[in-house]
Design a protein around this motif. Structure first.
Motif, PDB file in Angstrom:
ATOM      1  N   VAL A  49      38.663  45.977  46.396  1.00 48.15           N
ATOM      2  CA  VAL A  49      38.274  45.694  44.961  1.00 48.15           C
ATOM      3  C   VAL A  49      39.937  45.556  44.042  1.00 48.15           C
ATOM      4  O   VAL A  49      40.116  44.933  42.986  1.00 48.15           O
ATOM      5  CB  VAL A  49      37.775  46.809  44.297  1.00 48.15           C
ATOM      6  CG1 VAL A  49      38.498  47.189  42.248  1.00 48.15           C
ATOM      7  CG2 VAL A  49      36.249  46.815  44.170  1.00 48.15           C
TER       8      VAL A  49
ATOM      9  N   LEU B 216      42.414  42.120  42.527  1.00 50.85           N
ATOM     10  CA  LEU B 216      42.600  42.500  41.083  1.00 50.85           C
ATOM     11  C   LEU B 216      44.004  41.348  41.826  1.00 50.85           C
ATOM     12  O   LEU B 216      44.759  40.626  40.941  1.00 50.85           O
ATOM     13  CB  LEU B 216      43.057  43.482  40.681  1.00 50.85           C
ATOM     14  CG  LEU B 216      41.639  44.455  40.398  1.00 50.85           C
ATOM     15  CD1 LEU B 216      41.855  46.235  40.299  1.00 50.85           C
ATOM     16  CD2 LEU B 216      41.328  44.120  38.652  1.00 50.85           C
TER      17      LEU B 216
ATOM     18  N   VAL C  25      34.884  41.091  41.639  1.00 48.56           N
ATOM     19  CA  VAL C  25      36.089  40.690  41.224  1.00 48.56           C
ATOM     20  C   VAL C  25      35.951  39.474  40.771  1.00 48.56           C
ATOM     21  O   VAL C  25      36.780  39.741  39.712  1.00 48.56           O
ATOM     22  CB  VAL C  25      36.753  41.914  41.527  1.00 48.56           C
ATOM     23  CG1 VAL C  25      38.492  41.769  40.621  1.00 48.56           C
ATOM     24  CG2 VAL C  25      36.728  43.208  41.258  1.00 48.56           C
TER      25      VAL C  25
END
Length: 303
Positions: free
Chosen positions: A130, A134, A239
């Motif tokens: 994750v 990002l 994501v």
């Protein structure tokens, strides 16, 4: 007459110094302890692996084979399957090239920063997918310098599109092939390559006909593991994909969407396909280890 010597006194029999003294191996347990350890291992595997795996297939087939097969006629499920195969078909060859190049550089050469390079290769094992997703959004999103330039001038969208999913998959899977090859290449050394070069082979001939055959089994294992992880990746892809139905949803994401919409049979049916692919990977790996055990042992691959 010659003097008579008294007969030699017989010494008491003693244990030969060369005779090994009986010792108990520290790794030898009683049968009861061995069976207890086996039972613990089987219980843990059943609880955390076999029972959940059986549950997936049971839930997928609870409404019958017709509903199970109907999932794979669903347009969204078919789009997710196609995208997953496409991403794996791109990511695995990229990691294959990178893994061979990285292993060759690290195992066959000594250069400044070599230890740092090994640590960077292991980095995806340490950070959350994750977090990696990002970071890609910050670097390649439409509001970033690079992402905005590509979108405005060439119409290329990376984030919330297929390129972003491919990048995320490459990131989380690139250690697998390299880490399979590096220990084996280091153990084999450079003797075979030096012998080939001394006999007149050039660099490419040495690489193709000496180095690659020596590491082919480790290379194959790395590709199998890389492919299995590429098809099952969830965190970074979730994501970066934006979860656009029929466009940027892979199989793991589609399983989540089905489950959140209370389509549990469809969710478990698609999950069973992912589980089946993982089992096929394991079976192929085990069969190769059994079928070519002698050749694998000859190449020095001991893990």
């Amino acid at each position: 007459m010659p003097a008579k010597h008294p007969p030699a006194r017989r010494l008491p029999a003693t244990r030969s110094a060369a005779a090994p003294s009986p010792r108990t191996s520290p790794t030898t347990e009683t049968r009861a302890v061995q069976y207890a350890l086996i039972a613990v291992v089987v219980a843990i595997l059943s609880l955390f692996l076999l029972v959940p795996l059986a549950t997936v297939f049971t839930q997928a087939l609870r409404s019958g084979l017709g509903d199970y097969l109907a999932t794979f006629r669903n347009p969204e499920a078919l789009a997710a399957i196609r995208l997953t195969l496409l991403v794996a078909a791109i990511a695995v060859p990229c990691n294959l090239i990178f893994g061979i190049a990285a292993a060759w550089a690290i195992a066959k050469h000594r250069f400044p920063g070599r230890t740092l390079l090994v640590s960077l290769i292991d980095l995806p094992f340490s950070i959350s997918p994750v977090v990696a997703g990002l970071v890609y959004i910050l670097l390649l999103g439409s509001n970033s310098l690079i992402g905005g330039f590509l979108l405005e001038n060439f119409g290329i969208r990376i984030i919330f599109a297929v390129p972003g999913i491919v990048l995320a998959t490459i990131l989380v899977t690139f250690p697998f092939i390299a880490r399979e090859l590096i220990p084996l290449m280091e153990d084999q050394g450079t003797g075979d390559e030096e012998a080939a070069l001394s006999l007149g082979a050039n660099g490419w001939q040495t690489f193709l006909f000496v180095t690659l055959p020596n590491v082919k089994w480790a290379l194959l294992y790395g590709v199998l593991l890389c492919n299995a992880r590429a098809m099952g990746e969830f965190g970074a892809v979730a994501v970066l994909s934006g979860k656009l139905r029929g466009q940027t949803v892979t199989m793991p994401l589609q399983v989540e969407l089905f489950y959140n919409e209370y389509a549990s049979v469809a969710a478990f049916s698609l999950a069973s396909l992912l589980a089946g692919l993982a089992l096929v990977t394991l079976i192929v790996k085990s069969w190769l280890e059994w079928r070519y055990a002698d050749q694998i042992a000859a190449t020095g691959r001991g893990h």
